[in-house]
Design an enzyme around this catalytic site. Structure first.
Site, PDB file in Angstrom:
ATOM      1  N   LYS A  10       0.828  -1.207   0.000  1.00 52.20           N
ATOM      2  CA  LYS A  10       0.000   0.000   0.000  1.00 52.20           C
ATOM      3  C   LYS A  10       0.868   1.265   0.000  1.00 52.20           C
ATOM      4  O   LYS A  10       2.078   1.207   0.237  1.00 52.20           O
ATOM      5  CB  LYS A  10      -0.935  -0.046   1.215  1.00 52.20           C
ATOM      6  CG  LYS A  10      -1.913  -1.235   1.181  1.00 52.20           C
ATOM      7  CD  LYS A  10      -2.954  -1.122   2.286  1.00 52.20           C
ATOM      8  CE  LYS A  10      -3.903  -2.310   2.262  1.00 52.20           C
ATOM      9  NZ  LYS A  10      -5.017  -2.142   3.242  1.00 52.20           N
ATOM     10  N   PHE A  58     -15.764   2.664   6.784  1.00 51.53           N
ATOM     11  CA  PHE A  58     -14.399   3.075   6.458  1.00 51.53           C
ATOM     12  C   PHE A  58     -14.132   3.153   4.959  1.00 51.53           C
ATOM     13  O   PHE A  58     -13.018   3.454   4.539  1.00 51.53           O
ATOM     14  CB  PHE A  58     -13.385   2.148   7.140  1.00 51.53           C
ATOM     15  CG  PHE A  58     -13.536   0.684   6.792  1.00 51.53           C
ATOM     16  CD1 PHE A  58     -13.032   0.165   5.608  1.00 51.53           C
ATOM     17  CD2 PHE A  58     -14.199  -0.183   7.670  1.00 51.53           C
ATOM     18  CE1 PHE A  58     -13.177  -1.182   5.287  1.00 51.53           C
ATOM     19  CE2 PHE A  58     -14.351  -1.537   7.355  1.00 51.53           C
ATOM     20  CZ  PHE A  58     -13.833  -2.029   6.151  1.00 51.53           C
ATOM     21  N   THR A  92      -5.061  -7.448  10.507  1.00 53.83           N
ATOM     22  CA  THR A  92      -5.409  -6.210   9.790  1.00 53.83           C
ATOM     23  C   THR A  92      -5.018  -4.967  10.590  1.00 53.83           C
ATOM     24  O   THR A  92      -4.488  -4.011  10.041  1.00 53.83           O
ATOM     25  CB  THR A  92      -6.938  -6.173   9.524  1.00 53.83           C
ATOM     26  OG1 THR A  92      -7.308  -7.370   8.835  1.00 53.83           O
ATOM     27  CG2 THR A  92      -7.330  -4.982   8.682  1.00 53.83           C
ATOM     28  N   GLU A 127      -9.580 -11.070  -7.490  1.00 53.97           N
ATOM     29  CA  GLU A 127      -8.631  -9.959  -7.326  1.00 53.97           C
ATOM     30  C   GLU A 127      -7.472 -10.048  -8.326  1.00 53.97           C
ATOM     31  O   GLU A 127      -7.013  -9.025  -8.838  1.00 53.97           O
ATOM     32  CB  GLU A 127      -8.098  -9.945  -5.889  1.00 53.97           C
ATOM     33  CG  GLU A 127      -9.175  -9.555  -4.891  1.00 53.97           C
ATOM     34  CD  GLU A 127      -8.684  -9.518  -3.459  1.00 53.97           C
ATOM     35  OE1 GLU A 127      -9.515  -9.234  -2.576  1.00 53.97           O
ATOM     36  OE2 GLU A 127      -7.479  -9.750  -3.208  1.00 53.97           O
TER      37      GLU A 127
HETATM   38  P1  CMP Z   1      -7.407  -4.791   3.430  1.00 53.87           P
HETATM   39  O1  CMP Z   1      -6.946  -6.175   3.652  1.00 53.87           O
HETATM   40  O2  CMP Z   1      -6.761  -4.040   2.319  1.00 53.87           O
HETATM   41  O3  CMP Z   1      -8.985  -4.791   3.195  1.00 53.87           O
HETATM   42  C1  CMP Z   1      -9.799  -3.679   3.504  1.00 53.87           C
HETATM   43  C2  CMP Z   1      -9.080  -2.621   4.279  1.00 53.87           C
HETATM   44  O4  CMP Z   1      -9.892  -1.704   4.970  1.00 53.87           O
HETATM   45  C3  CMP Z   1      -8.237  -3.259   5.370  1.00 53.87           C
HETATM   46  O5  CMP Z   1      -7.147  -3.952   4.783  1.00 53.87           O
HETATM   47  C4  CMP Z   1      -7.905  -2.038   6.226  1.00 53.87           C
HETATM   48  O6  CMP Z   1      -6.729  -1.377   5.791  1.00 53.87           O
HETATM   49  C5  CMP Z   1      -9.092  -1.107   5.992  1.00 53.87           C
HETATM   50  N1  CMP Z   1      -9.902  -0.911   7.197  1.00 53.87           N
HETATM   51  C6  CMP Z   1     -10.097   0.261   7.821  1.00 53.87           C
HETATM   52  N2  CMP Z   1     -10.886   0.097   8.885  1.00 53.87           N
HETATM   53  C7  CMP Z   1     -11.205  -1.215   8.959  1.00 53.87           C
HETATM   54  C8  CMP Z   1     -11.989  -2.005   9.839  1.00 53.87           C
HETATM   55  N3  CMP Z   1     -12.621  -1.483  10.886  1.00 53.87           N
HETATM   56  N4  CMP Z   1     -12.065  -3.341   9.591  1.00 53.87           N
HETATM   57  C9  CMP Z   1     -11.445  -3.898   8.528  1.00 53.87           C
HETATM   58  N5  CMP Z   1     -10.706  -3.188   7.653  1.00 53.87           N
HETATM   59  C10 CMP Z   1     -10.568  -1.864   7.869  1.00 53.87           C
END
Ligand code: CMP
Length: 140
Positions: A10, A58, A92, A127
């Protein structure tokens, strides 16, 4: 089984200049980079990629962040690649990520969390197809 998964480094991690360090973790753990592209995503591309999250609170911030700078997008191939990549990434939320994982070592927040990885075979297929036509993948 041998699988493929989609990985995105990212904008936060690209800006930190740690693409090579993250690639090294993939490679030393048996994941091979079989396709890659560095790009700045448009708003439409980021929205399309994260369409499953469209209703989440989000979503707007996520799209804004993912279009804030270049990303490095790759297909990883290897034994159990989807789960292995998720282990290497960590939780995450970097505050909850195991020590030694990519997110524990390089990420700042749940938004700026350094990497994305597909979470299941079905999402990996969708994806990968989103960013790479089959001819752009170089397996073996
Ligand atoms: P990613 O795996 O790229 O998939 C969705 C993204 O949303 C996650 O990583 C996070 O960077 C972002 N995100 C922000 N807030 C949340 C949340 N509360 N739960 C899950 N993903 C979140």
């Amino acid at each position: 089984a041998i699988q493929r998964t989609l990985s995105i480094i990212k904008p936060d991690a690209v800006a930190k200049n740690v693409i090579g360090k993250i690639y090294s973790r993939f490679e030393t753990n048996g994941l091979k980079i079989v396709a890659a592209q560095m790009r700045q995503l448009s708003q439409a591309e980021a929205e399309g990629f994260y369409a499953v999250h469209r209703e989440r609170p989000f979503f707007a911030d996520l799209v804004k962040f993912m279009t804030s700078g270049p990303v490095m997008i790759q297909v990883l191939e290897g034994e159990d690649a989807i789960a292995k990549n998720r282990q290497l990434m960590g939780a995450t939320d970097p505050k909850k990520a195991e020590p030694g994982t990519i997110r524990a070592d390089f990420a700042e927040s749940i938004d700026a969390n350094a990497v994305h990885g597909s979470d299941a075979p079905e999402t990996a297929a969708v994806e990968i197809a989103y960013f790479f036509p089959t001819l752009a993948i170089h397996s073996r």
